[in-house]
Scaffold this motif. Sequence first.
Motif, PDB file in Angstrom:
ATOM      1  N   HIS A  38      49.656  45.092  40.773  1.00  0.00           N
ATOM      2  CA  HIS A  38      48.707  44.426  41.174  1.00  0.00           C
ATOM      3  C   HIS A  38      48.956  43.325  41.988  1.00  0.00           C
ATOM      4  N   HIS A  39      48.193  42.712  43.002  1.00  0.00           N
ATOM      5  CA  HIS A  39      48.384  41.552  43.752  1.00  0.00           C
ATOM      6  C   HIS A  39      48.213  40.330  42.653  1.00  0.00           C
ATOM      7  N   PRO A  40      49.086  39.271  43.051  1.00  0.00           N
ATOM      8  CA  PRO A  40      48.991  38.117  42.006  1.00  0.00           C
ATOM      9  C   PRO A  40      47.797  37.193  42.243  1.00  0.00           C
ATOM     10  N   ASP A  41      47.220  37.361  43.388  1.00  0.00           N
ATOM     11  CA  ASP A  41      45.877  36.807  43.758  1.00  0.00           C
ATOM     12  C   ASP A  41      44.730  37.476  43.256  1.00  0.00           C
ATOM     13  N   GLY A  42      44.372  36.866  42.160  1.00  0.00           N
ATOM     14  CA  GLY A  42      43.073  37.765  41.514  1.00  0.00           C
ATOM     15  C   GLY A  42      41.907  37.841  42.396  1.00  0.00           C
ATOM     16  N   ASP A  43      41.657  37.128  43.558  1.00  0.00           N
ATOM     17  CA  ASP A  43      40.503  37.419  44.428  1.00  0.00           C
ATOM     18  C   ASP A  43      40.717  38.716  45.217  1.00  0.00           C
ATOM     19  N   LEU A  54      38.199  45.936  49.078  1.00  0.00           N
ATOM     20  CA  LEU A  54      37.560  45.241  49.950  1.00  0.00           C
ATOM     21  C   LEU A  54      37.866  43.867  50.520  1.00  0.00           C
ATOM     22  N   ASP A  55      38.724  43.173  49.802  1.00  0.00           N
ATOM     23  CA  ASP A  55      39.125  41.905  49.946  1.00  0.00           C
ATOM     24  C   ASP A  55      40.739  41.762  50.252  1.00  0.00           C
ATOM     25  N   GLY A  56      41.300  42.837  50.919  1.00  0.00           N
ATOM     26  CA  GLY A  56      42.625  43.001  51.536  1.00  0.00           C
ATOM     27  C   GLY A  56      43.327  43.634  50.603  1.00  0.00           C
ATOM     28  N   MET A  57      44.745  43.557  51.162  1.00  0.00           N
ATOM     29  CA  MET A  57      45.713  44.299  50.146  1.00  0.00           C
ATOM     30  C   MET A  57      45.915  43.942  48.717  1.00  0.00           C
TER      31      MET A  57
END
Length: 90
Positions: A38-43, A54-57
């Motif tokens: 999973h992406h490190p950016d929690g957003d 819905l918030d990007g890759m």
Amino acid sequence: MEEDYIPQGYFLIVNEEDKVDEKGTIIINMKDLINSKHHPDGDRLNGCCGLDGLDGMNRVCLNDHETGTENSDCWMPHYIAINPNMVNFT
């Protein structure tokens, strides 16, 4: 919904008739994704029962390069959308 959009072991390149993502996007079964996290950016990790994408890759490779989007929330078919610019078909 919570169903796989495409069977394990297959891929789909989205065209005009497919209603799941942008034309040219490569769709794979979530069980076929390897060497990813999973992406490190929690957003980027929003959804109620899974990820809604819905918030990007929201998927990255083991070196943290963005690779695609997991769509796994309860109201949508489940799949990974791979950015076609990240794939080399040679």
